[in-house]
Design an enzyme around this catalytic site. Structure first.
Site, PDB file in Angstrom:
ATOM      1  N   HIS A 177       0.802  -1.234   0.000  1.00 37.54           N
ATOM      2  CA  HIS A 177       0.000   0.000   0.000  1.00 37.54           C
ATOM      3  C   HIS A 177       0.835   1.284   0.000  1.00 37.54           C
ATOM      4  O   HIS A 177       0.512   2.248   0.698  1.00 37.54           O
ATOM      5  CB  HIS A 177      -0.960   0.005   1.179  1.00 37.54           C
ATOM      6  CG  HIS A 177      -2.020  -1.045   1.112  1.00 37.54           C
ATOM      7  ND1 HIS A 177      -2.636  -1.410  -0.062  1.00 37.54           N
ATOM      8  CD2 HIS A 177      -2.577  -1.812   2.094  1.00 37.54           C
ATOM      9  CE1 HIS A 177      -3.530  -2.363   0.204  1.00 37.54           C
ATOM     10  NE2 HIS A 177      -3.519  -2.625   1.484  1.00 37.54           N
TER      11      HIS A 177
ATOM     12  N   HIS B 148      -9.575   1.910   0.782  1.00 30.33           N
ATOM     13  CA  HIS B 148      -9.433   0.725   1.634  1.00 30.33           C
ATOM     14  C   HIS B 148     -10.437   0.757   2.803  1.00 30.33           C
ATOM     15  O   HIS B 148     -10.094   0.423   3.933  1.00 30.33           O
ATOM     16  CB  HIS B 148      -7.997   0.658   2.163  1.00 30.33           C
ATOM     17  CG  HIS B 148      -7.542  -0.715   2.563  1.00 30.33           C
ATOM     18  ND1 HIS B 148      -7.994  -1.348   3.701  1.00 30.33           N
ATOM     19  CD2 HIS B 148      -6.678  -1.576   1.971  1.00 30.33           C
ATOM     20  CE1 HIS B 148      -7.413  -2.524   3.818  1.00 30.33           C
ATOM     21  NE2 HIS B 148      -6.604  -2.692   2.762  1.00 30.33           N
TER      22      HIS B 148
ATOM     23  N   GLU C   9     -11.559  -3.623  -2.686  1.00 35.14           N
ATOM     24  CA  GLU C   9     -10.554  -2.682  -3.161  1.00 35.14           C
ATOM     25  C   GLU C   9     -10.413  -2.790  -4.673  1.00 35.14           C
ATOM     26  O   GLU C   9      -9.715  -3.663  -5.184  1.00 35.14           O
ATOM     27  CB  GLU C   9      -9.212  -2.968  -2.477  1.00 35.14           C
ATOM     28  CG  GLU C   9      -9.265  -2.971  -0.959  1.00 35.14           C
ATOM     29  CD  GLU C   9      -8.073  -3.686  -0.362  1.00 35.14           C
ATOM     30  OE1 GLU C   9      -6.925  -3.303  -0.701  1.00 35.14           O
ATOM     31  OE2 GLU C   9      -8.266  -4.637   0.428  1.00 35.14           O
TER      32      GLU C   9
END
Length: 378
Positions: free
Chosen positions: A138, A212, A342
């Site tokens: 991420h 997210h 996501e």
């Protein structure tokens, strides 16, 4: 443009906020229920952090320019009772000081994992932080979820939202190129939460942005194993023990990943020998088509959420690593207390030639739209 208010109160503006946010002076029409409240709640790195509440008269979305964050979604159940349906903290300020597993965050430059934090571009190897075991996750140690975005509110007859911009400099977190990103988060009159991304670069780089948010349509009373899921996906990408794709694209037929007809999550978790943290294949090539990715139903509350996106995949994550987490309203979140959808390029795509490319070149534009459409079935 309409004057923005919430519960009859004028928008709260500080001097710093007024410099970066448009104000409008026209009175709101009686037939328009779209409203927004803005409040400065903190400072971070000498930049102002704001809490926004978007309200369409039926539901509310709370967000912030810190991390491009969605902090709460307040939605009615079949009796009209309003409840928060996301895993979160009580306040935006807590996101600045308390570790959390990317609750509501904008993930980037690259969402999901890059194997061993390495990739090659035009013969040069780039090394990134390994913040998830031996892998990069991420966007790294200080990804887009920890950046302060420059905000600007907007509204029209059907939409109210916040436009945010962030300039990621060449070399930030090890990525090449200066990346300019614009993020729109907006709520519509028909109960759609729409998220849009656009990015450009001055140097060849890689990009994969997503949101997210952890959802729990039951209003945070228990885990989400009683939710019913349906995905319009014929394939998924298997992973190794480190949750890195093996490179295979596998048909879901006869596997626990076959959600083409509605399935109760608890049954599929048992069939899979645990939770999900996998990419479901929605397209094999990029296109502008807004595809129906998923439908999630919660029978007890009557809440339904349909997800649409123009991207090629969706990471289905069932909060497998959440344990004894002190969340909002005195709740303790545990395993499977939420789920993430996501929208994304496939994980570790830069290291798999048979995956859709995450490369962005100068002169090109990265574009990505996600819609979460909320409704109620009685």
């Amino acid at each position: 443009m309409k004057y923005l208010s919430l519960f009859g109160l004028a928008i709260v503006l500080s001097g710093a906020f007024a410099c970066s946010t448009k104000q409008t002076q026209e009175p709101i029409h009686e037939d328009i229920n779209l409203m927004i409240k803005a409040e400065k709640v903190a400072e971070h790195d000498s930049q102002s952090i704001f809490r926004y509440i978007l309200d369409n008269g039926t539901m509310q979305v709370e967000l912030s320019n810190y991390g491009g964050l969605i902090s709460k979604i307040i939605a009615p159940d079949k009796t009209g009772k309003l409840e928060n349906v996301t895993l979160t903290f009580d306040t935006v300020e807590e996101f600045l000081t308390k570790p959390n597993p990317f609750f509501g965050a904008t993930a980037g430059r690259i969402a999901n994992r890059i194997a061993k934090g390495k990739f090659e571009l035009d013969g040069k190897t780039y090394e990134l932080a390994t913040n998830n075991g031996e892998n990069h996750l991420h966007g790294g140690l200080v990804g887009f979820n920890k950046k302060v975005w420059t905000p600007e509110t907007y509204t029209n007859d059907s939409t109210v939202g916040v436009k945010m911009t962030y300039l990621s400099m060449d070399g930030e977190e090890g990525y090449p190129g200066t990346l300019s990103t614009t993020l729109w988060m907006e709520l519509t009159l028909d109960n759609t939460l729409r998220i849009r991304f656009e990015s450009t670069t001055d140097k060849k780089t890689i990009v994969n942005l997503t949101n997210h948010t952890y959802f729990n349509l039951g209003g945070m009373k228990r885990d989400v194993q009683d939710h019913e899921f349906q995905f319009w996906a014929d394939a998924y990408t298997p992973v190794d023990a480190g949750l890195i794709p093996t490179g295979e694209i596998k048909d879901v037929t006869g596997t626990p990943f076959d959600f083409r007809s509605p399935k109760i999550l608890a049954d599929q978790i048992v069939a899979n020998g645990g939770g999900f943290d996998h990419n479901l294949v929605m397209k094999t090539e990029k296109s502008d088509e807004m595809k129906h990715f998923a439908k999630v139903r919660h029978a007890e509350s009557g809440r339904v959420m349909d997800m649409y996106s123009d991207n090629v995949g969706v990471q289905f994550y069932t909060a497998n690593f959440v344990k004894d987490f002190s969340g909002a309203d005195g709740k303790t979140y545990d395993k499977h207390w939420g789920f993430c959808l996501e929208s994304q390029n496939w994980p570790d795509a830069i290291n798999h030639d048979n995956f859709p490319s995450p490369i962005l070149n100068p002169g090109e534009k990265y574009e990505h739209t996600i819609e979460y459409r909320f409704s109620v079935e009685k």
